[in-house]
Design a protein around this motif. Structure first.
Motif, PDB file in Angstrom:
ATOM      1  N   LEU A 191       1.027  -1.015  -0.036  1.00  0.00           N
ATOM      2  CA  LEU A 191      -0.372   0.273  -0.149  1.00  0.00           C
ATOM      3  C   LEU A 191       1.155   1.443  -0.256  1.00  0.00           C
ATOM      4  N   ALA A 192       2.045   0.936   0.934  1.00  0.00           N
ATOM      5  CA  ALA A 192       2.599   2.089   0.323  1.00  0.00           C
ATOM      6  C   ALA A 192       4.105   2.496  -0.735  1.00  0.00           C
ATOM      7  N   VAL A 193       4.676   1.452  -0.788  1.00  0.00           N
ATOM      8  CA  VAL A 193       5.032   1.574  -2.041  1.00  0.00           C
ATOM      9  C   VAL A 193       5.499   1.185  -3.252  1.00  0.00           C
ATOM     10  N   GLY A 194       3.510  -0.265  -3.344  1.00  0.00           N
ATOM     11  CA  GLY A 194       4.277  -1.698  -4.502  1.00  0.00           C
ATOM     12  C   GLY A 194       3.525  -0.615  -5.328  1.00  0.00           C
ATOM     13  N   ASP A 195       3.671  -1.804  -6.623  1.00  0.00           N
ATOM     14  CA  ASP A 195       3.500  -1.105  -7.795  1.00  0.00           C
ATOM     15  C   ASP A 195       1.758  -0.594  -7.707  1.00  0.00           C
ATOM     16  N   MET A 196       1.602  -0.778  -9.324  1.00  0.00           N
ATOM     17  CA  MET A 196      -0.592  -0.186  -8.925  1.00  0.00           C
ATOM     18  C   MET A 196      -0.949  -1.246 -10.734  1.00  0.00           C
ATOM     19  N   THR A 197      -1.528  -1.922  -9.997  1.00  0.00           N
ATOM     20  CA  THR A 197      -2.658  -2.303 -11.481  1.00  0.00           C
ATOM     21  C   THR A 197      -4.020  -1.685 -11.493  1.00  0.00           C
ATOM     22  N   MET A 198      -4.735  -1.001 -12.876  1.00  0.00           N
ATOM     23  CA  MET A 198      -5.595  -0.911 -12.456  1.00  0.00           C
ATOM     24  C   MET A 198      -6.919  -2.300 -13.161  1.00  0.00           C
ATOM     25  N   ILE A 199      -7.953  -2.165 -12.489  1.00  0.00           N
ATOM     26  CA  ILE A 199      -9.395  -3.415 -12.230  1.00  0.00           C
ATOM     27  C   ILE A 199      -9.920  -2.606 -13.632  1.00  0.00           C
ATOM     28  N   ASP A 200     -10.452  -3.553 -14.581  1.00  0.00           N
ATOM     29  CA  ASP A 200     -11.663  -3.125 -15.400  1.00  0.00           C
ATOM     30  C   ASP A 200     -12.681  -3.219 -14.603  1.00  0.00           C
ATOM     31  N   THR A 201     -13.478  -2.796 -14.876  1.00  0.00           N
ATOM     32  CA  THR A 201     -14.806  -2.887 -13.517  1.00  0.00           C
ATOM     33  C   THR A 201     -15.854  -2.558 -14.393  1.00  0.00           C
ATOM     34  N   GLU A 202     -17.259  -2.399 -14.257  1.00  0.00           N
ATOM     35  CA  GLU A 202     -17.943  -1.655 -15.408  1.00  0.00           C
ATOM     36  C   GLU A 202     -18.665  -0.712 -13.795  1.00  0.00           C
ATOM     37  N   GLY A 203     -19.504   0.361 -14.740  1.00  0.00           N
ATOM     38  CA  GLY A 203     -21.045   1.234 -13.605  1.00  0.00           C
ATOM     39  C   GLY A 203     -19.937   2.013 -12.508  1.00  0.00           C
ATOM     40  N   GLN A 204     -20.535   2.282 -11.272  1.00  0.00           N
ATOM     41  CA  GLN A 204     -19.712   2.918 -10.961  1.00  0.00           C
ATOM     42  C   GLN A 204     -18.212   2.661  -9.451  1.00  0.00           C
ATOM     43  N   ILE A 205     -18.344   1.324 -10.289  1.00  0.00           N
ATOM     44  CA  ILE A 205     -16.763   0.759  -8.897  1.00  0.00           C
ATOM     45  C   ILE A 205     -15.315   1.425  -9.633  1.00  0.00           C
ATOM     46  N   LEU A 206     -14.975   1.474  -9.026  1.00  0.00           N
ATOM     47  CA  LEU A 206     -13.412   2.150  -9.467  1.00  0.00           C
ATOM     48  C   LEU A 206     -12.570   1.545  -8.412  1.00  0.00           C
ATOM     49  N   ALA A 207     -11.707   0.329  -8.949  1.00  0.00           N
ATOM     50  CA  ALA A 207     -10.713  -1.163  -8.679  1.00  0.00           C
ATOM     51  C   ALA A 207      -9.566  -0.713  -8.973  1.00  0.00           C
ATOM     52  N   TYR A 208      -8.394  -1.364  -7.921  1.00  0.00           N
ATOM     53  CA  TYR A 208      -7.105  -1.204  -8.546  1.00  0.00           C
ATOM     54  C   TYR A 208      -6.513  -2.600  -7.674  1.00  0.00           C
ATOM     55  N   GLU A 209      -5.320  -2.945  -7.953  1.00  0.00           N
ATOM     56  CA  GLU A 209      -4.453  -3.798  -7.050  1.00  0.00           C
ATOM     57  C   GLU A 209      -3.258  -2.674  -6.830  1.00  0.00           C
ATOM     58  N   ARG A 210      -2.841  -3.553  -5.597  1.00  0.00           N
ATOM     59  CA  ARG A 210      -1.590  -2.874  -5.019  1.00  0.00           C
ATOM     60  C   ARG A 210      -0.700  -4.481  -4.708  1.00  0.00           C
ATOM     61  N   HIS A 211       0.733  -3.995  -5.245  1.00  0.00           N
ATOM     62  CA  HIS A 211       1.395  -5.262  -5.372  1.00  0.00           C
ATOM     63  C   HIS A 211       2.742  -5.074  -5.213  1.00  0.00           C
ATOM     64  N   HIS A 212       3.588  -5.638  -4.518  1.00  0.00           N
ATOM     65  CA  HIS A 212       5.040  -5.709  -4.110  1.00  0.00           C
ATOM     66  C   HIS A 212       5.947  -7.040  -3.057  1.00  0.00           C
ATOM     67  N   GLU A 213       6.719  -7.101  -3.662  1.00  0.00           N
ATOM     68  CA  GLU A 213       7.164  -8.579  -2.807  1.00  0.00           C
ATOM     69  C   GLU A 213       6.522  -9.586  -2.596  1.00  0.00           C
ATOM     70  N   GLY A 214       5.462 -10.156  -3.523  1.00  0.00           N
ATOM     71  CA  GLY A 214       4.384 -11.198  -2.972  1.00  0.00           C
ATOM     72  C   GLY A 214       3.418 -10.960  -1.708  1.00  0.00           C
ATOM     73  N   GLU A 215       2.923  -9.192  -1.976  1.00  0.00           N
ATOM     74  CA  GLU A 215       1.823  -8.904  -1.276  1.00  0.00           C
ATOM     75  C   GLU A 215       0.585  -8.283  -1.462  1.00  0.00           C
ATOM     76  N   ARG A 216      -0.023  -8.522  -0.911  1.00  0.00           N
ATOM     77  CA  ARG A 216      -1.312  -8.138  -2.473  1.00  0.00           C
ATOM     78  C   ARG A 216      -2.356  -7.555  -1.715  1.00  0.00           C
ATOM     79  N   ALA A 217      -2.705  -6.378  -2.205  1.00  0.00           N
ATOM     80  CA  ALA A 217      -3.801  -5.417  -1.655  1.00  0.00           C
ATOM     81  C   ALA A 217      -5.071  -5.015  -2.937  1.00  0.00           C
ATOM     82  N   ILE A 218      -6.299  -5.560  -2.914  1.00  0.00           N
ATOM     83  CA  ILE A 218      -7.362  -5.124  -3.908  1.00  0.00           C
ATOM     84  C   ILE A 218      -8.209  -4.044  -3.147  1.00  0.00           C
ATOM     85  N   VAL A 219      -8.371  -2.734  -4.036  1.00  0.00           N
ATOM     86  CA  VAL A 219      -9.494  -1.414  -3.419  1.00  0.00           C
ATOM     87  C   VAL A 219     -10.359  -1.933  -4.089  1.00  0.00           C
TER      88      VAL A 219
END
Length: 533
Positions: A451-479
């Motif tokens: 979350l602090a320094v990881g890379d980011m990948t935007m996730i394609d969604t529909e409607g009013q959902i904004l989504a992306y993934e954060r990842h760093h050295e084997g750790e992953r978060a989805i927003v």
């Protein structure tokens, strides 16, 4: 994250010092008040504080009209108070940034008093003087950001001087070597006292086209728009030479070690990126990215905005994001309380360095300013157009005591109407409060490098959902952010195993995450943490 520069993993907090904490009962905040509240930042999870101008000033524009670049206005305290503040901040592991105002000074600055005294004064060219046009009027059609001509006639010397802001704020001439040396010396003065960097006010204004040609008229201007927009600021801002000045400021900062420069720059994306400079001639580390302040609150539009910003960054350029500041409406006022919480999750989970504006952590929203309490010179000069900045500069609410614990006197501006419940003390005890949400987000940000320094990948969604993934050295978060007012179901990666979750509205969201789909409630933001791979 030990290999990262401190400002890459930091969260910055902007303080408007008049409105943060008063300690002497005059109704205006001061340096001693900031020192008193330093533990608030530690508790919240802040890394650096940026303080709006504290310099001596006639206060025509509340400190952005500087009359001494190496002092402290008595209403805020003394240099000794500043030294105590920076020592106390550093003792808590906090960095401290000052606001530097290099484009213009006060007309009461000793430099300007000398400059306007005669045409042959040694400091004459420290400011911008021009002869009248052939008809006796202003030298060109440039318009002040506060409305009206940007040129003021001076009868003593028979020339006009230029002021991009108020008439009491004459622009400095950075083409003059003496002026440039004096301003860089002022920066050295504060670096020597230990400041960790500067936010550089209206950086893109600092150099003007040498020939001072007319700006082109704005074909899109209509009555009701700000007067400044009647012309396009083609020749009065964003000149090529500014990048050389930014590089000199950066070289000075680098000579002191890990100092940070943040540039205030309101420009389109392609022109903004130039302020990062180049490897051979670096500019400011963080050209402020204001896009979230102005963007329509629409998921598809924000998806494209974030993706375009990331794609435009130069090699090595670090992103940054803000939701509000001392000039623009607060997030809760623009979006409402529910979506302001979603916006906070967005701000604090996007890749890059976020800046939080004071009071946003407790959700201060719309504040009504009675006509007899209006103080902002912009509102007083262009009333009724909605440009007044007083509503975003009102006092911080600390507790339920008189005047919300901000002062024992009369506050210089009124408090928000719901301050008795919307204050730090009350929200600290409420796990569902805006303050608790900010604290939880910052706790997770510190605990998870993704979350602090990881890379980011935007996730394609529909409607009013904004989504992306954060990842760093084997750790992953989805927003997942629901910018809409109806529920929405979102698919999750098949290999995603949720081990933690934070919702903007649900205190126990984890039981909902049991399959490869999750339903977001209306106006909900959801942060999901994956197991380590």
């Amino acid at each position: 994250m030990t290999d990262r520069l401190w400002w890459e993993k930091a969260v910055v907090y902007q303080i408007y010092p008049r409105s943060f904490q008063d300690t002497n009962g005059d109704g205006i905040g001061d340096l001693a008040g900031i020192e008193r509240r330093l533990d608030h930042f530690v508790d919240l999870g802040i890394d650096a504080i940026w303080i709006s101008p504290i310099y001596p000033s006639p206060m025509v524009d509340f400190g952005y009209d500087v009359s001494d670049y190496t002092g402290v206005h008595p209403m805020f305290g003394t240099l000794e108070d500043f030294d105590r503040l920076i020592a106390a901040a550093h003792a808590r592991g906090l960095k401290l940034l000052l606001d530097f105002v290099p484009n213009h000074s006060s007309d009461q600055h000793p430099w300007f008093l000398e400059s306007r005294s005669s045409r042959d004064n040694p400091k004459r060219d420290w400011y911008i003087w021009r002869d009248a046009a052939s008809d006796g009027g202003p030298p060109n059609n440039w318009i002040s950001d506060f409305g009206g001509s940007a040129w003021q006639w001076d009868g003593t010397t028979g020339q006009y001087y230029y002021h991009a802001m108020l008439v009491e704020q004459p622009d400095l001439n950075w083409r003059d070597p003496g002026l440039k040396a004096a301003m860089l010396d002022a920066m050295r003065f504060w670096y020597d006292r230990g400041v960790d960097g500067f936010r550089v006010d209206i950086l893109w204004h600092m150099i003007k086209a040498a020939g001072f040609p007319d700006n082109p008229l704005n074909p899109a201007w209509t009555p009701g728009m700000a007067d400044m927009h009647r012309v396009l600021q083609l020749h009065s801002t964003d000149q090529p030479e500014i990048h050389g000045l930014a590089a000199e400021m950066r070289a000075l900062a680098d000579s002191y070690g890990d100092r940070l420069l943040v540039g205030e720059i309101y420009l389109p994306l392609d022109r903004l990126m130039a302020y990062y400079g180049s490897p051979a001639s670096p500019g400011v580390q963080l050209p402020f990215n204001f896009q979230l302040i102005d963007a329509p609150w629409d998921a598809r539009g924000l998806h494209d905005l974030v993706a375009a910003y990331e794609a435009a960054l130069p090699a090595g350029g670090w992103p940054n994001w803000v939701l509000g500041n001392h000039d623009r409406p607060r997030a809760a006022a623009r979006l409402g309380q529910a979506q302001a919480r979603v916006a906070a999750m967005l701000l604090l989970t996007l890749r890059g360095t976020p800046t939080i504006y004071y009071g946003d952590e407790i959700g201060i929203g719309t504040v009504d300013i009675p006509p007899d309490r209006v103080a902002d010179p912009r509102e007083l000069r262009e009333p009724g157009l909605g440009f007044g900045r007083d509503p975003v500069r009102t006092p911080m609410a600390w507790d339920g005591s008189a005047h919300a614990g901000f002062t024992t006197g009369d506050p210089w501006l009124p408090l928000h109407a719901d301050w008795r419940s919307r204050n730090v003390a009350a929200e600290r005890q409420d796990s569902a409060s805006s303050l608790s949400l900010h604290r939880d987000l910052l706790r997770l940000r510190r605990a998870h490098p993704a979350l602090a320094v990881g890379d980011m990948t935007m996730i394609d969604t529909e409607g009013q959902i904004l989504a992306y993934e954060r990842h760093h050295e084997g750790e992953r978060a989805i927003v997942l952010l629901n910018l809409g007012s109806i529920e929405a179901t979102v698919g999750l990666p098949k290999d995603f195993v949720c081990v933690g979750a934070l919702s903007t509205i649900d205190p126990s969201p984890l039981p909902r995450v049991g399959s490869h789909f999750i339903t977001l409630k209306a106006d909900e933001g959801l942060l999901l943490l994956d197991k380590f791979s």
